[in-house]
Design an enzyme around this catalytic site. Structure first.
Site, PDB file in Angstrom:
ATOM      1  N   HIS A  82     -13.535  91.906  17.762  1.00 38.11           N
ATOM      2  CA  HIS A  82     -13.615  91.700  16.316  1.00 38.11           C
ATOM      3  C   HIS A  82     -12.217  91.632  15.702  1.00 38.11           C
ATOM      4  O   HIS A  82     -11.929  90.766  14.877  1.00 38.11           O
ATOM      5  CB  HIS A  82     -14.405  92.829  15.663  1.00 38.11           C
ATOM      6  N   ARG A  97     -17.746  84.460  18.944  1.00 33.66           N
ATOM      7  CA  ARG A  97     -16.443  85.097  18.700  1.00 33.66           C
ATOM      8  C   ARG A  97     -15.792  85.354  20.050  1.00 33.66           C
ATOM      9  O   ARG A  97     -16.269  86.190  20.826  1.00 33.66           O
ATOM     10  CB  ARG A  97     -16.666  86.408  17.938  1.00 33.66           C
ATOM     11  N   TYR A 153     -19.765  96.992  23.779  1.00 31.49           N
ATOM     12  CA  TYR A 153     -21.062  96.442  23.357  1.00 31.49           C
ATOM     13  C   TYR A 153     -21.400  95.052  23.875  1.00 31.49           C
ATOM     14  O   TYR A 153     -22.458  94.531  23.574  1.00 31.49           O
ATOM     15  CB  TYR A 153     -21.162  96.435  21.823  1.00 31.49           C
TER      16      TYR A 153
HETATM   17  C1  TPP Z   1     -18.988  95.705   2.491  1.00 32.57           C
HETATM   18  C2  TPP Z   1     -18.348  95.864   3.815  1.00 32.57           C
HETATM   19  N1  TPP Z   1     -18.927  96.635   4.758  1.00 32.57           N
HETATM   20  C3  TPP Z   1     -18.373  96.788   5.973  1.00 32.57           C
HETATM   21  C4  TPP Z   1     -17.178  96.175   6.290  1.00 32.57           C
HETATM   22  C5  TPP Z   1     -16.526  96.374   7.674  1.00 32.57           C
HETATM   23  N2  TPP Z   1     -16.608  95.084   8.398  1.00 32.57           N
HETATM   24  C6  TPP Z   1     -15.584  94.202   8.389  1.00 32.57           C
HETATM   25  S1  TPP Z   1     -15.998  92.773   9.176  1.00 32.57           S
HETATM   26  C7  TPP Z   1     -17.527  93.353   9.565  1.00 32.57           C
HETATM   27  C8  TPP Z   1     -18.485  92.485  10.322  1.00 32.57           C
HETATM   28  C9  TPP Z   1     -18.684  91.154   9.658  1.00 32.57           C
HETATM   29  O1  TPP Z   1     -19.507  90.362  10.482  1.00 32.57           O
HETATM   30  P1  TPP Z   1     -19.754  88.840  10.132  1.00 32.57           P
HETATM   31  O2  TPP Z   1     -20.107  88.708   8.690  1.00 32.57           O
HETATM   32  O3  TPP Z   1     -20.739  88.317  11.115  1.00 32.57           O
HETATM   33  O4  TPP Z   1     -18.344  88.148  10.311  1.00 32.57           O
HETATM   34  P2  TPP Z   1     -17.538  88.007  11.710  1.00 32.57           P
HETATM   35  O5  TPP Z   1     -16.525  89.122  11.719  1.00 32.57           O
HETATM   36  O6  TPP Z   1     -18.530  88.128  12.814  1.00 32.57           O
HETATM   37  O7  TPP Z   1     -16.903  86.661  11.659  1.00 32.57           O
HETATM   38  C10 TPP Z   1     -17.731  94.634   9.068  1.00 32.57           C
HETATM   39  C11 TPP Z   1     -18.953  95.436   9.245  1.00 32.57           C
HETATM   40  C12 TPP Z   1     -16.581  95.389   5.278  1.00 32.57           C
HETATM   41  N3  TPP Z   1     -15.410  94.757   5.491  1.00 32.57           N
HETATM   42  N4  TPP Z   1     -17.179  95.245   4.082  1.00 32.57           N
END
Ligand code: TPP
Ligand code: TPP
Ligand code: MG
Ligand code: MG
Lengths: 327, 373, 327, 373
Positions: free
Chosen positions: B287, B283, B296
């Protein structure tokens, strides 16, 4: 016309809809050769084949979520949660997904899905086979929540639910499955969603209930009649969207309202019904809006004494009606 | 619901039927960086036009993404979430499937996926500004929450992994109708920790459903790195536990992703069941615009990965293999810059949704209900 | 005494409890080095180490379920759901497990756990970063549900929650995090669970609210005062078990009640408050019990016009107060 | 809450410390049926007394189970759910762990597990009749919903797999306190389809938590057979995807289960992390007294499996290896019959819970709250 039990009416409704529309299919745990743990889909696997009567893995969230997906891809899924008490793992899919898809897609997608859930107690099911969940699902805009109280409505409302473009939570009281019988026409019919019914006419007091409790209210109402108090009994039928009009009309006429449900009291559906009355019928009220409900404990115990202690029944309702009449 | 006419929204990409194509050789897994006697894309049966189109979409997505950040910093849009670093995965996968026929359930990083599927720059900016004509949700959802019925892009939400059960159900319906459409469901590696991920792969595995589970592993879930997210060696390693191939692929290599996705799509179409693809990348941004990744991860780490990122790598491949000249590549960039400027200026002036419409579309209207079959 | 924001008060409360009792630990998504997406646990990972400030996988059900387990094995977990909107996958663990363990084990086991959830809208969070969930959790006996409206209460109620033997759902309004400031004592104190507070005294009307809405009510009440109508404002503070006594006392005094919440209307917590009043204070009522709430749509949209349209605000509340006063 | 005195509840099994024991040889996986130069139990360091105790608990559980069915048919108890066919798994596992020290989260089939842990026949009948003195729940939960604090048996519910996150949290607490206690969490193969199963194994794998995930695969989830429940070859095969050993073992062979559980317990105690054990057996009864298994499986299939069931097999081993004489085995049977009769007659006359107590224990009382630290 033939006399049927609730469970036969639900079974007939399901079968007829599957015969009428090949997009309709059933999925859930043990719905296949076993015919469901209550026998609702008895014989369906033979008649329609294993794919249209799909035994799923033990996974409520994907049962609901896959139903949503199939519904968006042209099918008409009818999912079964084996017990309403086990639908909680699917609440995210039901409340955050199914309920919100039409709105969040600005009307591009919709979810023509029905989720059937046996609910309610008095059957030695203890904490996790006795729960009422209508207040949890009823609070979620986008969901239609239905509770039939008799075989005619059960079949007609189920058909209407399956033919509806929006997601329907269809709650069937386990205690009523074989206990409640009634006439059901042989020809095809539906009962409209979103409309309450007057189960008994009366002029002195309005009792509002649904499911098994409706019958307890009717029994209590007959007792009251003997004492010259005519209780009008409203069968809510569709929990949400709630038919406030029918309820308010009745209360305006009688001036007194008593709401009965089996679910625990605080934040139960009786709260919404009572609040709606307090808001819209205040000037017509001749007494407090009374609730007769299960107590605020996690759920009913297994031991028969304690289970009976939990359940509202005609006597408890009668006592509350007498107090209200005397107010 | 869109008040904007099609022509205004710019040119559509017409669905391309790739059925005729030779299938990818089983041996191939080689990366763009390594040279081969016959260039990789020819092995894969991809034409010069295909490759230029791929590059166009990768760069278009990147440029739109960068513009969205700019607009966010200017205070013109409250939120942005990025595809930067993921372009090769998303473009590679779409090219391996059939636009207009197959289903796509993207997640919020899939800007390159949706533009390759046919969402125009103007439409992208409409959703970024939450305008009335936003084809995803009419401004109801946050940017990056895609859903475009005509393109068979299924509406998604914010709760992570909720789209996987939907994809499984869509594929179940395809199987029930004996349709050979394939469903692609996309998610990050953090999503693999959710119960919905497991329940979906299990159901798809049992019934050999035509699903491509696309895990875009960018090594972080907001701040949480893979070792605290995924037990075991990898996401791909979990495939066999569900009776499906688990394929690990270099997510910065558009051709490697194309090849893996092509194989998965063919398996699915032949009724051989689902595939789990783990495409590894990084990434490149925080985020989202609400995150501060300096809390981090180090800048050195980020810089290290910038060096490996997908766009320059593919650009170099195009030059090395005589697919494109510097001039052609410069022209693509020019064309994209113009499109992004046009889209931004145009979308910014479009109307917001009406306040009163806030209450619409909770349930079907009586009319809609009457017409429903 | 120092002036703190809500978020600082929550952070201080958490830190002090972790310093006071080594059994207290934090778990959730991004609570570690990131310090939480709202910065509530900023610096905690450094101070207490990665195990006591545990970054979990992205899995709400096991966050709640592991907290329950740790609590039964002598720890005092404080879990964070990143947004209340994402707590639905954990509803089975929270509602069917955490809430029912004391009861189902006949008092042998209990669950001293706190689950913090940022909730509420007005922050461009759209459908899935804006929800109110108090009515869903408030309906479940066995859960204690808390919503502080100011920094003093936030810190004092959080400490009381962490020291309580039963599971507490602790809801923090995201819009109030930095907006609401107030004096917070430096020395250790707690605010008792289960007790509402009179935020403003008045004799003509009772407004009942909590969280961010409490402040909107106070603003509207000041406007009403200019017109000579003194509104008493009750801060519910603990959603469940609900302090009916304080609410009923006030309504008996004023004769008029208006309930305000941000959550959608039907089956929202206002229904329970209204029904409780209609039941217990009927003879004292001089007018209908009014609810000012979010509309019955799945959740608030992202677009700022539509988000503003959804949110109750001082003007909407003021209008309702004027109408009720004129009744 | 129990109104019954300890002595009335019958003799307790005192926690046995097995730490001294030699650990199982890595090669061993051989079944009771095959003969070996040194008998299996000696390889495993189990004494004659251990084996007779194992047999005693297996037969005690079976006898109590059969009696519960009888009482159900007599209309004296509305519900029964069975351990029949699972006895070897449950007894073998408990003997491999430390009673009184380790945590156990059983599921509704684990009657043999809880009696081996020290729940007496009288207590078993108290819960079967839902009496006030039922140590599990005071008659509040259905039979088979165990929970016994003194024995470190954690209260369980009906929703399948909900105990797995609890076990993970209990083990996390053990790790945080540097305690070397181990947590055993038991479930069927149907439970592996739940999101909670996945989320728990992933968390335990990431943090190397001291958990023994015990899957008792009896080939059905009510009516649903394994092929429609579990994608991939097996449950055990999923272990590696979570970074833990996945061990498949013959669940009708008490010594094979003991050996596998012993290894898992030692790994956990040494801080090497969790183990997933899949113990294969067959459910000899209908799912419960509410089920009719003739709707979904043939009698032939059931009879086929009756031939392989754990008790006769172990009995034969005891005789073949001179561990016990026919007489000794007959004496055990006699002792158990007496205990089961006593427990039934006694428990049946015990008081029901009081109606008014229905409202108790929703929250701590003010007094309990005041004393809470
Ligand atoms: C059920 C749920 N828990 C927490 C969140 C908050 N949240 C949004 S994106 C994210 C991280 C997702 O990581 P990943 O699946 O690796 O996707 P990336 O953003 O790295 O592409 C979190 C914790 C959410 N959207 N849905
Ligand atoms: C969440 C949930 N869904 C459904 C049920 C109903 N149910 C009770 S036991 C069972 C089958 C469990 O099968 P398995 O895990 O293999 O255990 P077994 O009974 O075979 O030992 C089902 C579906 C339940 N108790 N909980
Ligand atoms: Mg990621
Ligand atoms: Mg099983």
């Amino acid at each position: 016309m033939a006399v049927k039990t609730m469970i036969e009416a639900v079974r007939d409704g399901l079968r007829e809809e599957m015969e009428r529309d090949e997009r309709v299919f059933i999925l859930g745990e043990d719905v296949g050769p076993r015919g469901g743990v209550f026998g609702v889909t008895d014989g369906f696997s033979k008649q329609f084949g294993p794919l249209r009567v799909l035994d799923t893995p033990l996974a409520e969230s994907v049962i609901a979520g896959a139903s949503i997906g199939a519904a968006m891809n042209g099918m008409r899924p009818v999912a079964e949660m084996q017990f309403a008490d086990f639908s909680h793992p699917a609440m995210d899919q039901i409340m955050n997904e199914g309920a919100k898809i039409r709105y969040r897609s600005n009307n591009d997608f919709n979810v023509p899905m029905v989720i059937r859930m046996p609910y309610g107690g008095g059957i030695h099911g203890a904490l996790y086979h006795s729960q009422s969940v209508e207040a949890l699902y009823g609070h979620i805009p986008g969901l239609i929540v239905v509770i039939p109280s008799n075989p005619y409505d059960a079949k007609g409302l189920l058909k209407a639910a399956i033919r509806d473009p929006d997601p329907v939570i269809f709650l069937e009281h386990k205690g009523a499955y074989r206990l409640i019988k009634g006439e059901v026409p042989d020809e095809d019919y539906t009962v409209p969603l979103g409309k309450a019914a007057i189960a008994r006419e009366g002029s002195d007091m309005t009792a509002i209930a649904y499911g098994l409790m409706l019958h307890h209210c009717l029994k209590a109402a007959e007792e009251m009649a003997k004492e010259g108090v005519e209780v009008e009994v409203v069968d809510v039928r569709t929990i949400s969207p709630l038919d406030r009009e029918t309820i308010i009309e009745s209360v305006k006429k009688t001036g007194k309202a008593i709401v009965v449900h089996e679910d625990t009291r605080t934040g139960g559906w009786g709260a919404e019904i009572s609040a709606s009355i307090a808001e819209a019928a205040f000037p017509y009220l001749d007494g407090p809006i009374v609730r007769v409900t299960g107590p605020d404990i996690p759920a009913m115990p297994y031991n028969h004494n304690q289970e009976a202690y939990f359940m509202p029944n005609p006597d408890k309702i009668l006592k509350a009606m007498k107090d209200l009449a005397a107010y | 619901m869109a008040t904007t006419t099609k022509s205004e929204l710019g040119s559509k990409v017409e669905p391309t039927n790739r059925k005729g194509r030779a299938s990818a050789p089983k041996n191939g897994r080689q990366s763009l960086s390594t040279q081969s006697p016959t260039p990789k894309h020819q092995e894969l049966g991809l034409s010069k036009e295909d490759l230029l189109e791929m590059y166009y979409y990768m760069l278009l997505a990147r440029s739109l993404d960068e513009r969205m950040w700019l607009l966010n910093r200017q205070g013109k849009a409250p939120f942005v979430i990025s595809c930067q670093g993921h372009e090769a995965i998303q473009v590679g996968v779409v090219f391996a499937l059939e636009r207009g026929k197959d289903w796509f359930l993207p997640y919020y990083r899939d800007l390159a996926m949706v533009v390759t599927l046919g969402m125009t720059p103007r439409e992208v900016m409409l959703q970024h500004f939450a305008k009335k004509a936003d084809p995803d949700s009419g401004g109801r959802q946050m940017p990056g929450h895609y859903g475009y019925k005509r393109l068979k892009v299924v509406t998604g939400s914010s709760p992570v992994a909720t789209q996987l059960p939907h994809a499984t159900g869509i594929a179940l319906a395809s199987k029930m109708r004996n349709s050979d459409e394939v469903t692609v469901v996309s998610h990050g590696e953090g999503a693999t920790s959710k119960g919905d991920w497991h329940e979906s792969l299990n159901l798809a595995g049992i019934h050999k459903l035509p699903v491509l589970f696309l895990c875009q592993n960018n090594q972080y879930a907001i701040s949480v790195p893979v070792p605290q997210q995924v037990a075991g060696e990898s996401v791909a390693a979990r495939g066999q536990g569900y009776g499906m191939p688990g394929v690990e692929v270099d997510g910065t290599d558009v051709l490697a992703v194309y090849e893996a996705a092509k194989e998965a799509a063919e398996r699915a179409r032949k009724g051989e069941g689902p595939t789990l693809i783990e495409a590894k990348t990084y990434r490149l941004t925080a985020h989202s615009s609400d995150d501060n990744d300096r809390t981090y991860r180090t800048r050195d780490e980020v810089e290290l990965w910038r060096a490996k990122e997908p766009l320059p790598k593919f650009r170099q491949y195009l030059l090395d293999n005589g697919v494109a000249t510097e001039q052609e590549i410069a022209d693509i960039k020019k064309r994209i810059d113009a499109e992004v400027n046009d889209a931004t200026d145009w979308a910014e002036t479009q109307p917001d949704p009406d306040e009163a419409d806030t209450l619409k579309h909770v349930y079907a209207t009586p009319e809609e209900r009457a017409q429903w079959r």
